[in-house]
Write a protein that holds these residues in place. Structure first.
Motif, PDB file in Angstrom:
ATOM      1  N   THR A 180       0.841  -1.128   0.006  1.00 35.09           N
ATOM      2  CA  THR A 180       0.403   0.200  -0.074  1.00 35.09           C
ATOM      3  C   THR A 180       0.680   1.361   0.000  1.00 35.09           C
ATOM      4  O   THR A 180       0.321   2.017  -0.019  1.00 35.09           O
ATOM      5  N   ARG A 181       2.466   1.281   0.250  1.00 33.35           N
ATOM      6  CA  ARG A 181       3.257   2.286   0.091  1.00 33.35           C
ATOM      7  C   ARG A 181       4.523   1.803  -0.051  1.00 33.35           C
ATOM      8  O   ARG A 181       4.623   1.031   0.402  1.00 33.35           O
ATOM      9  N   VAL A 182       5.620   2.712  -1.327  1.00 30.40           N
ATOM     10  CA  VAL A 182       6.552   2.162  -1.703  1.00 30.40           C
ATOM     11  C   VAL A 182       7.244   3.372  -2.034  1.00 30.40           C
ATOM     12  O   VAL A 182       6.668   4.350  -2.314  1.00 30.40           O
ATOM     13  N   PRO A 183       8.029   4.142  -0.998  1.00 26.20           N
ATOM     14  CA  PRO A 183       8.750   4.970  -0.818  1.00 26.20           C
ATOM     15  C   PRO A 183       9.905   5.519  -1.960  1.00 26.20           C
ATOM     16  O   PRO A 183      10.246   4.012  -3.151  1.00 26.20           O
ATOM     17  N   SER A 184      10.191   6.395  -2.442  1.00 25.23           N
ATOM     18  CA  SER A 184      10.403   6.758  -3.691  1.00 25.23           C
ATOM     19  C   SER A 184      11.765   5.473  -3.257  1.00 25.23           C
ATOM     20  O   SER A 184      12.866   6.407  -2.565  1.00 25.23           O
ATOM     21  N   ALA A 185      13.211   5.859  -4.558  1.00 28.18           N
ATOM     22  CA  ALA A 185      14.457   5.332  -4.577  1.00 28.18           C
ATOM     23  C   ALA A 185      15.227   6.755  -3.856  1.00 28.18           C
ATOM     24  O   ALA A 185      15.683   6.511  -2.577  1.00 28.18           O
ATOM     25  N   PRO A 186      14.738   8.119  -3.898  1.00 27.42           N
ATOM     26  CA  PRO A 186      15.090   8.890  -2.827  1.00 27.42           C
ATOM     27  C   PRO A 186      14.987   9.113  -1.484  1.00 27.42           C
ATOM     28  O   PRO A 186      16.112   9.471  -0.573  1.00 27.42           O
ATOM     29  N   GLU A 187      13.863   8.787  -1.181  1.00 27.65           N
ATOM     30  CA  GLU A 187      13.621   8.818   0.255  1.00 27.65           C
ATOM     31  C   GLU A 187      14.218   7.128   0.523  1.00 27.65           C
ATOM     32  O   GLU A 187      15.007   7.951   2.306  1.00 27.65           O
ATOM     33  N   VAL A 188      14.480   6.705   0.085  1.00 26.11           N
ATOM     34  CA  VAL A 188      15.209   5.117   0.739  1.00 26.11           C
ATOM     35  C   VAL A 188      16.555   5.350   1.229  1.00 26.11           C
ATOM     36  O   VAL A 188      17.452   5.448   2.002  1.00 26.11           O
ATOM     37  N   LEU A 189      16.902   6.116   0.011  1.00 24.32           N
ATOM     38  CA  LEU A 189      18.199   6.345   0.103  1.00 24.32           C
ATOM     39  C   LEU A 189      18.832   7.549   0.935  1.00 24.32           C
ATOM     40  O   LEU A 189      19.663   7.025   1.475  1.00 24.32           O
ATOM     41  N   ALA A 190      17.671   8.636   1.357  1.00 22.45           N
ATOM     42  CA  ALA A 190      17.837   9.838   2.429  1.00 22.45           C
ATOM     43  C   ALA A 190      18.169   9.347   3.968  1.00 22.45           C
ATOM     44  O   ALA A 190      18.116   9.440   5.176  1.00 22.45           O
ATOM     45  N   VAL A 191      16.948   8.076   3.653  1.00 23.28           N
ATOM     46  CA  VAL A 191      16.303   7.477   5.238  1.00 23.28           C
ATOM     47  C   VAL A 191      17.295   6.479   5.160  1.00 23.28           C
ATOM     48  O   VAL A 191      18.434   6.236   6.253  1.00 23.28           O
ATOM     49  N   SER A 192      18.467   5.858   4.819  1.00 18.55           N
ATOM     50  CA  SER A 192      18.437   4.431   5.155  1.00 18.55           C
ATOM     51  C   SER A 192      20.126   5.187   5.042  1.00 18.55           C
ATOM     52  O   SER A 192      20.978   3.919   5.541  1.00 18.55           O
ATOM     53  N   GLY A 193      20.715   6.107   4.208  1.00 13.99           N
ATOM     54  CA  GLY A 193      22.125   6.185   3.977  1.00 13.99           C
ATOM     55  C   GLY A 193      22.740   5.268   2.399  1.00 13.99           C
ATOM     56  O   GLY A 193      23.998   4.980   2.894  1.00 13.99           O
TER      57      GLY A 193
END
Length: 429
Positions: free
Chosen positions: A355-368
């Motif tokens: 029901t929710r898939v983050p964007s690639a930039p969001e994943v990179l920003a959140v996870s490092g």
């Protein structure tokens, strides 16, 4: 002087064409054999990628891959044949053997795809493996449970990515497990037309690490050339998601040198037992109180290991594999200077709809993480029956300290980054 002709049988998993083509095409006359998939847009994108780099041919539907590979290699005077994917790798080695090109000998190949034969060969050579029994019918499943004992693990004899793999804890649940395993096996393109399983003793893991965020299994990535074994790396793993789905790993291992030597010695024994002579090798172990126990041996590198070796040690695995296949000089063994991880977080252990898939930039920003692939869209239905290949994301992370990679995985699996609905009525595929 002309470049050696290298034939690649492409398939899912392992280093992708955008990764291996730029590394190989400057040094080899590369030819790729590949299959059309169900998505025309994906097929077109793959065709454009191959067009930009090399000669390529689509394997006709229904063609026997080994025979097609042999004939193509003859026509183009191939100097070597490689496969980075687990699906076509045995066909590639079979074709190489038929043409007297470097590869593993024919007598070693059946055990590389058949877990039952592999277990038998390892056991005969004294390599530590769990108890096991063949299972093809419900009656054999009942008999195997008595012979192997419970708890146990039911898995396909030929399979990949933990598909159709089930924990068996009690006899009461066994009938339902058998039905679900057979259904998943028959419906998965990696399965077959008749159920063929192996029941194995469930190994009890032991914690070899001070940090509980490490799992109780590990792998060794190796190269074998003319029978000489070089262990490239030992890969630590994150804990499995139920039932037996991998969440990725990181290298080099943080285990002390005596533990590394113990694991590598067991990996060497497994390679010798199977008679492997020219290939990459990925050996998986369960870490137990009695020492490392072999789970599986494959003649390809582990998922993400090529990328991790590149980021950790500047080591070019695809060039090394091509050198083994063509008889060329091997790159110098890797000397890691950083830690690198491949993080593949899994969805819940029941069928869900994203029901929710983050964007690639969001994943990179959140996870490092430094790189990420998000294979699914909102509305996709995910099932644990498909195994580890049904991951939510595939991220590559690099750090000076292993704790940073563990933290990165924690952030990638934090609640709310991906969300799910158990309702299957909304499934889009």
């Amino acid at each position: 002087m002309s470049s050696p002709t290298l034939l690649i049988t492409d398939g899912p998993g392992g280093p992708t064409p955008p990764w291996y083509l730029p590394r190989l095409c400057p040094h080899y006359d590369v030819h790729v054999l590949w299959h059309h998939g169900p998505d025309p847009a994906v097929n077109e994108q793959r065709r454009r990628t191959f067009d930009a780099w090399c000669t390529h041919t689509v394997v006709p539907e229904g063609a026997e891959l080994t025979d097609f590979t042999v004939e193509y290699a003859k026509q183009h005077a191939a100097d070597g044949i490689v496969a980075f994917s687990e699906i076509p790798v045995v066909a590639a080695h079979t074709a190489a053997a038929a043409l007297s090109l470097p590869g593993n000998p024919p007598e070693s190949l059946p055990a590389l795809r058949n877990k039952l034969q592999q277990r038998a060969r390892l056991q005969a050579a004294g390599v530590p493996v769990p108890r096991f029994a063949e299972v093809r019918t419900a009656e054999e499943f009942r008999r195997a449970r008595r012979e192997v004992g419970l708890p146990a693990v039911l898995k396909p004899v030929v399979g990949a990515g933990s598909m159709a793999t089930h924990a068996v804890d009690t006899d009461d649940e066994a009938d339902g497990i058998w039905a679900r395993a057979c259904e998943a096996y028959l419906n998965d393109p990696r399965g077959g037309t008749r159920p063929a399983f192996i029941l194995e003793q469930r190994l009890i893991g032991s914690s070899w690490y001070p940090d509980p965020r490490y799992g109780d299994h590990i792998s060794v990535e190796s190269l074998v050339r003319r029978g000489e074994i070089t262990h490239l790396a030992v890969t630590d793993k994150f804990p499995l998601s139920p039932p037996f789905r991998e969440n990725g790993g990181m290298l080099p291992s943080v285990l002390p040198p005596d533990r590394i030597q113990e694991i590598e010695a067991c990996a060497t024994a497994a390679v010798r037992a199977l008679g492997l002579t020219n290939s990459a090798v990925h050996t998986e172990f369960k870490l137990t109180g009695a020492g490392p126990m072999v789970i599986e041996v494959n003649c390809r590198i582990g998922g993400g290991a090529a990328e991790m070796l590149h980021h950790s040690a500047g080591y070019d695995f695809v060039q090394a594999t091509a050198a083994v296949a063509t008889g060329g000089p091997l790159p110098v063994a890797p000397e890691p200077h950083r830690y690198a991880g491949r993080l593949i977080p899994q969805p819940p252990d029941h069928a869900v709809v994203l029901t929710r898939v983050p964007s690639a930039p969001e994943v990179l920003a959140v996870s490092g993480a430094q790189e990420v692939v998000l294979p699914h869209r909102v509305g996709a239905r995910l099932s644990p029956e498909r195994g580890s290949t049904n991951y939510l994301a595939a991220a590559i992370a690099v750090a000076d300290h292993p704790e940073n990679l563990l933290d990165c995985f924690d952030r990638l699996t934090a609640p709310g980054l991906f969300t799910f609905d158990r309702s299957e009525e909304r499934a889009a595929g």
